[in-house]
Write a protein that holds these residues in place. Structure first.
Motif, PDB file in Angstrom:
ATOM      1  N   LEU A  11       0.825  -1.203   0.000  1.00  0.00           N
ATOM      2  CA  LEU A  11       0.000   0.000   0.000  1.00  0.00           C
ATOM      3  C   LEU A  11       0.861   1.255   0.000  1.00  0.00           C
ATOM      4  O   LEU A  11       0.573   2.227  -0.709  1.00  0.00           O
ATOM      5  N   LYS A  13       3.884   1.499  -1.160  1.00  0.00           N
ATOM      6  CA  LYS A  13       4.493   1.615  -2.494  1.00  0.00           C
ATOM      7  C   LYS A  13       3.519   2.220  -3.499  1.00  0.00           C
ATOM      8  O   LYS A  13       3.897   3.035  -4.337  1.00  0.00           O
ATOM      9  N   GLN A  14       2.248   1.796  -3.412  1.00  0.00           N
ATOM     10  CA  GLN A  14       1.239   2.336  -4.323  1.00  0.00           C
ATOM     11  C   GLN A  14       1.040   3.836  -4.104  1.00  0.00           C
ATOM     12  O   GLN A  14       0.879   4.602  -5.065  1.00  0.00           O
ATOM     13  N   ARG A  15       1.050   4.237  -2.838  1.00  0.00           N
ATOM     14  CA  ARG A  15       0.900   5.668  -2.545  1.00  0.00           C
ATOM     15  C   ARG A  15       2.089   6.462  -3.069  1.00  0.00           C
ATOM     16  O   ARG A  15       1.922   7.542  -3.648  1.00  0.00           O
ATOM     17  N   GLY A  18       1.796   6.743  -6.745  1.00  0.00           N
ATOM     18  CA  GLY A  18       0.776   7.728  -7.104  1.00  0.00           C
ATOM     19  C   GLY A  18       1.292   9.147  -7.010  1.00  0.00           C
ATOM     20  O   GLY A  18       1.082   9.964  -7.917  1.00  0.00           O
TER      21      GLY A  18
END
Length: 299
Positions: A11, A13-15, A18
């Motif tokens: 999560l 890493k995804q942020r 983004g």
């Protein structure tokens, strides 16, 4: 336990990913939009020119001057007159044309759509000069009216305050109706045809179908085009400069045209011009906010 840590790491890493994708656009918006706004406000509190800019005393003297400037007040009246008359007519025509050209049984749809959209491909300066020549005393419009026996001599459309404003409004409608029509046409093509068939089975006529189905489903597009049209009209410049030159006697001048004259034509006064620009920015922001709130139907 390990699974939770792994999930949180993913999560995170995804942020980060983004924000990495958003960062270039965010930086560009900050540099190209927000910094000029802040800088314009600082300059609006200053007087002088070039390297001799200094803060005014009192500091809001440029804004006080706006309250007494008859030409700027006239430019506000002119701009809002164009806004009130031109924008509703233009958007209604755009919706009607989009509805007409969305008919699946219409032949040569591509040709007609191109004809309506073609004025948007004309540069702002070029079309303004074309309208200026058309409505000149010896121009095409006067020649046609004389041949039809409506006029005996050429009428000075651009020399009369009322007729000059009408010419600007006609030019704006001609130039931007096709532009807005494209948005409505795209919106109409996203409406399932089965919805219209169901309305037809229920006995709804063309007007009821348009008013009860088409308009509500196009509401987001209508709000968007309305805000864009308001924004564009409040910053209207080319038509006032190239079509009427703000005349006669500043009776057709727009706010942006007056700001330009204050900066580059008359004795340069960058602080006062920045103050007027900031007032225009506030007007645009307030009207856009009102439109968004009126059009927001969420609970």
């Amino acid at each position: 336990m390990n699974s939770n840590k792994k999930g949180m790491t993913l999560l995170a890493k995804q942020r980060v990913a983004g924000w990495i994708f958003l960062a270039p656009a965010t930086i560009m918006i900050a540099i190209m939009s927000f910094y000029p706004m802040i800088r314009a406000f600082i300059i609006s509190l200053q007087t002088g020119a070039g390297a001799n800019m200094r803060f005014a005393d009192p500091i809001f003297s440029n804004y006080k001057r706006i309250m007494m400037d008859k030409v700027f007040q006239q430019s506000i009246v002119n701009t809002f007159l164009y806004l009130i008359i031109q924008v509703p007519i233009m958007l209604v025509l755009a919706i009607l044309l989009a509805q007409l050209l969305n008919n699946k049984d219409l032949k040569f749809k591509g040709f007609f759509r191109t004809c309506v959209f073609l004025p948007c491909a004309t540069s702002l300066v070029s079309y303004s000069l074309i309208f200026r020549s058309m409505f000149a005393t010896d121009g095409l419009i006067n020649s046609l009216l004389i041949k039809l026996g409506i006029l005996s001599t050429g009428y000075n459309f651009l020399g009369n305050s009322t007729s000059a404003k009408i010419v600007i409004i006609i030019a704006l409608i001609w130039r931007w109706t096709g532009y807005n029509m494209v948005f409505y046409l795209a919106g109409l093509q996203n409406i399932e045809y089965s919805v219209y068939e169901a309305a037809k089975i229920d006995g709804a006529n063309g007007w009821k179908t348009f008013w009860k189905i088409t308009v509500p489903l196009l509401k987001p597009t209508i709000i968007m085009t309305f805000i864009m049209s308001i924004n564009g009209t409040l910053q209207l410049f080319d038509e006032s400069v190239n079509l009427t030159k703000g005349g006669p006697a500043n009776s057709t001048i727009t706010m942006s045209h007056y700001v330009y004259n204050t900066c580059f034509i008359n004795v340069p006064n960058f602080g006062y011009a920045a103050a007027m620009s900031f007032i225009i920015f506030i007007m645009v922001a307030i009207l856009a906010f009102i439109n968004l709130k009126v059009g927001d139907t969420r609970d």
